[in-house]
Design a protein around this motif. Structure first.
Motif, PDB file in Angstrom:
ATOM      1  N   PRO A 146       6.669  -1.751 -15.044  1.00 24.24           N
ATOM      2  CA  PRO A 146       6.376  -2.364 -13.739  1.00 24.24           C
ATOM      3  C   PRO A 146       7.561  -2.359 -12.782  1.00 24.24           C
ATOM      4  CG  PRO A 146       6.590  -4.048 -15.444  1.00 24.24           C
ATOM      5  CD  PRO A 146       6.589  -2.731 -16.147  1.00 24.24           C
ATOM      6  N   ASN A 147       8.758  -2.098 -13.294  1.00 24.99           N
ATOM      7  CA  ASN A 147       9.940  -2.060 -12.435  1.00 24.99           C
ATOM      8  C   ASN A 147      10.210  -0.680 -11.853  1.00 24.99           C
ATOM      9  OD1 ASN A 147      10.619  -4.831 -12.854  1.00 24.99           O
ATOM     10  ND2 ASN A 147      11.356  -4.279 -14.897  1.00 24.99           N
ATOM     11  N   PHE A 148       9.425   0.315 -12.260  1.00 27.82           N
ATOM     12  CA  PHE A 148       9.556   1.661 -11.694  1.00 27.82           C
ATOM     13  C   PHE A 148       8.623   1.744 -10.491  1.00 27.82           C
ATOM     14  CE2 PHE A 148       8.693   6.110 -11.055  1.00 27.82           C
ATOM     15  CZ  PHE A 148       9.894   6.746 -11.331  1.00 27.82           C
ATOM     16  N   ILE A 149       9.202   1.619  -9.288  1.00 24.90           N
ATOM     17  CA  ILE A 149       8.435   1.551  -8.047  1.00 24.90           C
ATOM     18  C   ILE A 149       8.955   2.608  -7.081  1.00 24.90           C
ATOM     19  CG2 ILE A 149       7.791   0.073  -6.089  1.00 24.90           C
ATOM     20  CD1 ILE A 149       8.377  -2.346  -7.981  1.00 24.90           C
ATOM     21  N   LEU A 150       8.053   3.335  -6.451  1.00 25.16           N
ATOM     22  CA  LEU A 150       8.424   4.381  -5.502  1.00 25.16           C
ATOM     23  C   LEU A 150       7.740   4.161  -4.159  1.00 25.16           C
ATOM     24  CD1 LEU A 150       7.955   7.590  -7.718  1.00 25.16           C
ATOM     25  CD2 LEU A 150      10.134   6.467  -7.178  1.00 25.16           C
ATOM     26  N   ASP A 151       8.433   4.523  -3.074  1.00 24.89           N
ATOM     27  CA  ASP A 151       7.767   4.603  -1.777  1.00 24.89           C
ATOM     28  C   ASP A 151       6.773   5.760  -1.840  1.00 24.89           C
ATOM     29  OD1 ASP A 151       9.249   2.516  -0.658  1.00 24.89           O
ATOM     30  OD2 ASP A 151      10.862   3.869  -0.050  1.00 24.89           O
ATOM     31  N   TRP A 152       5.603   5.586  -1.222  1.00 25.97           N
ATOM     32  CA  TRP A 152       4.551   6.589  -1.370  1.00 25.97           C
ATOM     33  C   TRP A 152       3.624   6.534  -0.160  1.00 25.97           C
ATOM     34  CZ3 TRP A 152       4.848   9.519  -5.825  1.00 25.97           C
ATOM     35  CH2 TRP A 152       3.844  10.471  -6.030  1.00 25.97           C
ATOM     36  N   LYS A 153       3.670   7.568   0.671  1.00 30.06           N
ATOM     37  CA  LYS A 153       2.894   7.541   1.912  1.00 30.06           C
ATOM     38  C   LYS A 153       1.685   8.477   1.885  1.00 30.06           C
ATOM     39  CE  LYS A 153       6.728   6.048   4.801  1.00 30.06           C
ATOM     40  NZ  LYS A 153       7.534   6.278   6.019  1.00 30.06           N
ATOM     41  N   GLU A 154       1.602   9.347   0.887  1.00 23.91           N
ATOM     42  CA  GLU A 154       0.502  10.308   0.832  1.00 23.91           C
ATOM     43  C   GLU A 154      -0.478   9.919  -0.279  1.00 23.91           C
ATOM     44  OE1 GLU A 154       0.347  12.300   3.322  1.00 23.91           O
ATOM     45  OE2 GLU A 154       2.336  11.674   4.008  1.00 23.91           O
ATOM     46  N   ASP A 155      -1.350  10.859  -0.655  1.00 19.83           N
ATOM     47  CA  ASP A 155      -2.332  10.581  -1.700  1.00 19.83           C
ATOM     48  C   ASP A 155      -1.659  10.453  -3.064  1.00 19.83           C
ATOM     49  OD1 ASP A 155      -4.313  10.667   0.164  1.00 19.83           O
ATOM     50  OD2 ASP A 155      -5.212  12.547  -0.518  1.00 19.83           O
ATOM     51  N   LEU A 156      -2.216   9.593  -3.894  1.00 23.70           N
ATOM     52  CA  LEU A 156      -1.805   9.466  -5.293  1.00 23.70           C
ATOM     53  C   LEU A 156      -2.866  10.139  -6.148  1.00 23.70           C
ATOM     54  CD1 LEU A 156       0.072   8.184  -7.466  1.00 23.70           C
ATOM     55  CD2 LEU A 156      -1.434   6.185  -7.407  1.00 23.70           C
ATOM     56  N   ASN A 157      -2.435  10.987  -7.088  1.00 23.51           N
ATOM     57  CA  ASN A 157      -3.381  11.766  -7.879  1.00 23.51           C
ATOM     58  C   ASN A 157      -3.046  11.709  -9.366  1.00 23.51           C
ATOM     59  OD1 ASN A 157      -4.863  13.088  -5.586  1.00 23.51           O
ATOM     60  ND2 ASN A 157      -2.818  13.880  -5.146  1.00 23.51           N
ATOM     61  N   PHE A 158      -4.002  12.134 -10.182  1.00 24.28           N
ATOM     62  CA  PHE A 158      -3.710  12.323 -11.603  1.00 24.28           C
ATOM     63  C   PHE A 158      -2.568  13.340 -11.727  1.00 24.28           C
ATOM     64  CE2 PHE A 158      -8.229  10.985 -12.187  1.00 24.28           C
ATOM     65  CZ  PHE A 158      -7.973   9.910 -13.020  1.00 24.28           C
ATOM     66  N   GLY A 159      -1.627  13.046 -12.617  1.00 26.33           N
ATOM     67  CA  GLY A 159      -0.491  13.947 -12.794  1.00 26.33           C
ATOM     68  C   GLY A 159       0.721  13.548 -11.977  1.00 26.33           C
ATOM     69  N   ASP A 160       0.593  12.499 -11.168  1.00 31.33           N
ATOM     70  CA  ASP A 160       1.768  11.928 -10.502  1.00 31.33           C
ATOM     71  C   ASP A 160       2.386  10.936 -11.476  1.00 31.33           C
ATOM     72  OD1 ASP A 160       1.525  13.346  -8.091  1.00 31.33           O
ATOM     73  OD2 ASP A 160       0.090  11.893  -7.298  1.00 31.33           O
ATOM     74  N   PHE A 161       3.548  11.310 -12.026  1.00 31.18           N
ATOM     75  CA  PHE A 161       4.138  10.572 -13.134  1.00 31.18           C
ATOM     76  C   PHE A 161       5.448   9.890 -12.755  1.00 31.18           C
ATOM     77  CE2 PHE A 161       2.166  14.056 -15.956  1.00 31.18           C
ATOM     78  CZ  PHE A 161       1.007  13.321 -16.148  1.00 31.18           C
ATOM     79  N   ASP A 162       5.838   8.891 -13.573  1.00 33.21           N
ATOM     80  CA  ASP A 162       7.197   8.369 -13.502  1.00 33.21           C
ATOM     81  C   ASP A 162       8.114   9.310 -14.293  1.00 33.21           C
ATOM     82  OD1 ASP A 162       6.906   7.839 -16.206  1.00 33.21           O
ATOM     83  OD2 ASP A 162       6.775   5.667 -15.985  1.00 33.21           O
ATOM     84  N   THR A 163       9.373   8.948 -14.455  1.00 29.68           N
ATOM     85  CA  THR A 163      10.333   9.836 -15.120  1.00 29.68           C
ATOM     86  C   THR A 163      10.065   9.998 -16.610  1.00 29.68           C
ATOM     87  OG1 THR A 163      11.800   7.910 -15.260  1.00 29.68           O
ATOM     88  CG2 THR A 163      12.208   9.470 -13.474  1.00 29.68           C
ATOM     89  N   ASP A 164       9.192   9.155 -17.177  1.00 32.13           N
ATOM     90  CA  ASP A 164       8.831   9.265 -18.588  1.00 32.13           C
ATOM     91  C   ASP A 164       7.425   9.824 -18.780  1.00 32.13           C
ATOM     92  OD1 ASP A 164      11.265   8.202 -19.625  1.00 32.13           O
ATOM     93  OD2 ASP A 164      10.584   6.194 -19.045  1.00 32.13           O
ATOM     94  N   GLN A 165       6.925  10.466 -17.719  1.00 30.39           N
ATOM     95  CA  GLN A 165       5.607  11.112 -17.777  1.00 30.39           C
ATOM     96  C   GLN A 165       4.455  10.119 -17.956  1.00 30.39           C
ATOM     97  OE1 GLN A 165       5.432  14.685 -17.180  1.00 30.39           O
ATOM     98  NE2 GLN A 165       7.418  13.930 -16.503  1.00 30.39           N
ATOM     99  N   LEU A 183       0.811  -1.203   0.000  1.00 30.72           N
ATOM    100  CA  LEU A 183       0.000   0.000   0.000  1.00 30.72           C
ATOM    101  C   LEU A 183       0.853   1.265   0.000  1.00 30.72           C
ATOM    102  CD1 LEU A 183      -2.956   0.841   0.057  1.00 30.72           C
ATOM    103  CD2 LEU A 183      -2.914   0.613   2.546  1.00 30.72           C
ATOM    104  N   LEU A 184       2.014   1.202   0.617  1.00 30.53           N
ATOM    105  CA  LEU A 184       2.863   2.389   0.734  1.00 30.53           C
ATOM    106  C   LEU A 184       3.881   2.479  -0.403  1.00 30.53           C
ATOM    107  CD1 LEU A 184       3.411   2.521   4.604  1.00 30.53           C
ATOM    108  CD2 LEU A 184       1.695   3.687   3.206  1.00 30.53           C
ATOM    109  N   LYS A 185       3.531   1.907  -1.542  1.00 29.87           N
ATOM    110  CA  LYS A 185       4.345   2.045  -2.750  1.00 29.87           C
ATOM    111  C   LYS A 185       3.429   2.276  -3.945  1.00 29.87           C
ATOM    112  CE  LYS A 185       8.330  -0.667  -1.223  1.00 29.87           C
ATOM    113  NZ  LYS A 185       9.223  -1.813  -1.499  1.00 29.87           N
ATOM    114  N   VAL A 186       3.966   2.924  -4.969  1.00 27.41           N
ATOM    115  CA  VAL A 186       3.250   3.082  -6.242  1.00 27.41           C
ATOM    116  C   VAL A 186       4.195   2.661  -7.345  1.00 27.41           C
ATOM    117  CG1 VAL A 186       1.767   4.949  -5.420  1.00 27.41           C
ATOM    118  CG2 VAL A 186       3.971   5.500  -6.488  1.00 27.41           C
ATOM    119  N   ARG A 187       3.630   2.416  -8.529  1.00 34.52           N
ATOM    120  CA  ARG A 187       4.486   2.053  -9.648  1.00 34.52           C
ATOM    121  C   ARG A 187       3.958   2.641 -10.952  1.00 34.52           C
ATOM    122  NH1 ARG A 187       2.174  -3.449  -9.144  1.00 34.52           N
ATOM    123  NH2 ARG A 187       1.184  -4.085 -11.104  1.00 34.52           N
ATOM    124  N   SER A 188       4.801   2.636 -11.939  1.00 34.38           N
ATOM    125  CA  SER A 188       4.434   3.159 -13.242  1.00 34.38           C
ATOM    126  C   SER A 188       3.380   2.278 -13.890  1.00 34.38           C
ATOM    127  CB  SER A 188       5.675   3.226 -14.140  1.00 34.38           C
ATOM    128  OG  SER A 188       5.324   3.455 -15.485  1.00 34.38           O
TER     129      SER A 188
END
Length: 231
Positions: free
Chosen positions: A118-137, A109-114
């Motif tokens: 599927p190998n682009f994974i980030l730690d994420w503790k707050e809300d996830l919204n539209f416009g939250d992108f990986d490095t390739d947008q 739950l405390l991670k998001v991914r592209s």
């Protein structure tokens, strides 16, 4: 002297005692939502805003709960065994209790991914919204293995199960595959301990089996007492 290996498969029942609601006993509803709407790729494509909000709410809920005695006893057992937890849960309660070897089969739950890589994974503790992108947008999505998706950690889970000296199943209905099939990869001489208030009959089991028909925290007290006999 090398520690014996205790491999533990945990499910929703161990987190339920901390106040995390599950859809296990509620006709496919999870916090009032149909599982198909919030836990499938189809649900994401149909209504990503709903899915993001659902997991944002779960993330908030996670901040308000704490590990319970079941989690804590598993962490304490690392003093006596090499403990490897394989969990179907997406929360971080095992880690917060002090367990150091936790494999999440169904994501975290405390991670998001592209949505693309599927190998682009980030730690994420707050809300996830539209416009939250990986490095390739590319839009980010919850790092959750939804129904119908492959389970990337399955091979590692099988390898761990094959090496278990003791195998415990805690708080899982053994209905969700492929996780439920892990038990078939234990050595036939490996003792299996099954903690669940509503245990099911395990078909075709070759192993020695001990069932504790208890909630996770009470069952863990009994399991700890049983396992420490082997020290």
């Amino acid at each position: 002297m090398m520690k014996k290996k205790l491999v533990v498969l945990t499910g929703a029942g161990i987190s339920a005692e901390s106040g995390i609601k599950t859809f296990r006993d509620s006709d496919g509803l999870w916090e009032g939502h149909n599982v198909l709407d919030v836990a499938t790729p189809e649900g994401w494509y149909k209504n990503p805003a709903l899915v993001m909000d659902f997991y944002n709410q779960r993330r908030k809920q996670l901040k308000e709960v704490n590990p319970n005695l079941g989690h804590q006893i598993l962490a304490e057992l690392e003093s006596h065994f090499e403990v490897q937890i394989i969990t179907q849960n997406v929360d971080d309660l095992h880690e917060r209790a002090g367990s150091t070897n936790v494999l999440h089969l169904h994501g975290e739950l405390l991670k998001v991914r592209s949505t693309v890589n599927p190998n682009f994974i980030l730690d994420w503790k707050e809300d996830l919204n539209f416009g939250d992108f990986d490095t390739d947008q590319n839009q980010l999505r919850p790092h959750i293995v939804w129904f119908g998706e492959e389970v990337p950690a399955l091979d590692e889970a099988i390898s761990l199960t094959e090496t278990a000296d003791y195998f415990a199943v805690i708080g899982t209905s053994l209905q969700v595959y492929p996780a439920a099939g892990l038990i078939d990869f234990t050595n036939s001489k490996t003792p299996i301990y099954y903690i669940d208030p509503k245990p099911i009959k395990i078909p075709n089991l070759r192993n020695p089996l001990q069932v504790f028909p208890e909630v996770a925290s009470e069952g863990m007290k009994l399991l700890k007492k049983e396992l420490l006999r082997f020290i």
